[in-house]
Design a protein around this motif. Sequence first.
Motif, PDB file in Angstrom:
ATOM      1  N   UNK A 114       0.806  -1.222   0.000  1.00 21.37           N
ATOM      2  CA  UNK A 114       0.000   0.000   0.000  1.00 21.37           C
ATOM      3  C   UNK A 114       0.840   1.272   0.000  1.00 21.37           C
ATOM      4  N   UNK A 115       2.129   1.160  -0.247  1.00 22.22           N
ATOM      5  CA  UNK A 115       3.006   2.338  -0.245  1.00 22.22           C
ATOM      6  C   UNK A 115       3.570   2.554  -1.644  1.00 22.22           C
ATOM      7  N   UNK A 116       3.366   3.737  -2.210  1.00 20.49           N
ATOM      8  CA  UNK A 116       3.824   3.990  -3.575  1.00 20.49           C
ATOM      9  C   UNK A 116       5.348   3.966  -3.688  1.00 20.49           C
ATOM     10  N   UNK A 126       0.727   5.604  -9.802  1.00 23.67           N
ATOM     11  CA  UNK A 126       0.825   4.799  -8.585  1.00 23.67           C
ATOM     12  C   UNK A 126       0.610   5.625  -7.318  1.00 23.67           C
ATOM     13  N   UNK A 127       0.592   6.950  -7.455  1.00 23.83           N
ATOM     14  CA  UNK A 127       0.283   7.782  -6.291  1.00 23.83           C
ATOM     15  C   UNK A 127      -1.135   7.553  -5.787  1.00 23.83           C
ATOM     16  N   UNK A 128      -1.944   6.898  -6.591  1.00 28.16           N
ATOM     17  CA  UNK A 128      -3.277   6.517  -6.128  1.00 28.16           C
ATOM     18  C   UNK A 128      -3.253   5.623  -4.906  1.00 28.16           C
ATOM     19  N   UNK A 129      -2.115   5.001  -4.631  1.00 29.76           N
ATOM     20  CA  UNK A 129      -1.992   4.157  -3.438  1.00 29.76           C
ATOM     21  C   UNK A 129      -2.016   4.967  -2.146  1.00 29.76           C
ATOM     22  N   UNK A 130      -1.802   6.269  -2.232  1.00 27.27           N
ATOM     23  CA  UNK A 130      -1.796   7.079  -1.003  1.00 27.27           C
ATOM     24  C   UNK A 130      -3.119   6.942  -0.263  1.00 27.27           C
ATOM     25  N   UNK A 212       7.491  -1.021 -10.172  1.00 24.82           N
ATOM     26  CA  UNK A 212       7.468   0.265 -10.869  1.00 24.82           C
ATOM     27  C   UNK A 212       6.765   0.178 -12.216  1.00 24.82           C
ATOM     28  N   UNK A 213       7.003  -0.892 -12.949  1.00 26.77           N
ATOM     29  CA  UNK A 213       6.435  -1.041 -14.286  1.00 26.77           C
ATOM     30  C   UNK A 213       5.098  -1.779 -14.276  1.00 26.77           C
ATOM     31  N   UNK A 214       4.580  -2.077 -13.071  1.00 27.29           N
ATOM     32  CA  UNK A 214       3.291  -2.731 -12.950  1.00 27.29           C
ATOM     33  C   UNK A 214       2.129  -1.765 -13.116  1.00 27.29           C
ATOM     34  N   UNK A 215       0.920  -2.285 -13.035  1.00 27.87           N
ATOM     35  CA  UNK A 215      -0.293  -1.497 -13.217  1.00 27.87           C
ATOM     36  C   UNK A 215      -1.027  -1.334 -11.895  1.00 27.87           C
ATOM     37  N   UNK A 220      -4.321  -1.971  -5.687  1.00 30.21           N
ATOM     38  CA  UNK A 220      -2.983  -2.513  -5.512  1.00 30.21           C
ATOM     39  C   UNK A 220      -2.224  -2.445  -6.831  1.00 30.21           C
ATOM     40  N   UNK A 221      -0.937  -2.748  -6.752  1.00 29.18           N
ATOM     41  CA  UNK A 221      -0.100  -2.788  -7.948  1.00 29.18           C
ATOM     42  C   UNK A 221       0.009  -4.235  -8.421  1.00 29.18           C
TER      43      UNK A 221
END
Length: 342
Positions: A114-116, A126-130, A212-215, A220-221
């Motif tokens: 849960x941490x970008x 990925x900042x959406x994880x905030x 990093x290159x995930x979606x 989640x990533x």
Amino acid sequence: MVAVKAGILGATGAVGQRFVEALANHPWFEITALAASERSAGKTYREAAGWRLDTAMPESVENIEVVPVDPKAVDADVVFSALPADLAFTVEPEFAKAGFAVASNASSYRMEKDIPLVIPEVNPEHLGLIEVQQDARGWDGYIITNPNCSTIVMTVTLKPLMKFGLETVQVATMQAISGAGFSGVPAMAIYDNVIPYIGSEETKMETETLKLLGEFNGSEIVPADMKVSASCHRVPVIDGHTEAIWAGMRDKPAPEEVREAFLKFDPKLGELPSEPRKAIIVRDEVDRPQPRLDRNMGKGMSVSVGRIREGIRYIAMGHNTIRGAAGASVLNAELLHSIGKL
């Protein structure tokens, strides 16, 4: 624009000094707190720091009193963490709980779900994880991390290759001694030598790259579906990590297509003060990039590539303590500020 109050945790160390250098005259941030160990707390920054950069200590920080690494002692909205991983593991959550935005260079929380883990040119979404992080942990603040220095140099160059169906990556690094800190590698160990092992470095490159290159699927990533294999080596260079990269791609692009992809790479982050004019600089000389000649390109924030050959094989090089450390965290904070997260 009202300046964002910025604190630096671990401000007297090698990366902490790079943070001071990057933030002292920043158009968006104002250094309002410098925090370090108990032996430094209470001293002025000039007395405590033992300045080791080849630029002068900024006059604006010389007489700031160093405070303990404690949320109650730090007057800031965002804190930049240059703490060692073991200390960051306990300290950074305390700051996040207290409502601080924590832009961390430490490895402690990079792979938490849960941490970008962010490079602005690669995965800003990925900042959406905030929000996921704050909901799950009940924090008023949050932690955002940047990757390992060698991972950053490599992954910036991999991003424009994703359109070719990136499947495999092999990398051999030649990493500068500054990556281990000022006293990290004894002189007698590195002179006239190459050390073919850097603890946990290979694992970091192999796992962080996939995140990093995930979606980001909203919660989640999902890691990238590829294989990364790394071999990491310490060499007698002061600053600048050099990497030999082999990239296997589904579409099997020609070297000229890869060169064009690098040349045309535009993450559209020009409004961020630390973003270089070119995130990737292509060198066509047969013997470039080289650390001594290319590490300070883009004020140390550009990654240089060259020797693009059939295979696809190429060389990437970037400044490990600027692009790969303090500059990466500052760029992350600039991105946060630009989207209203600070």
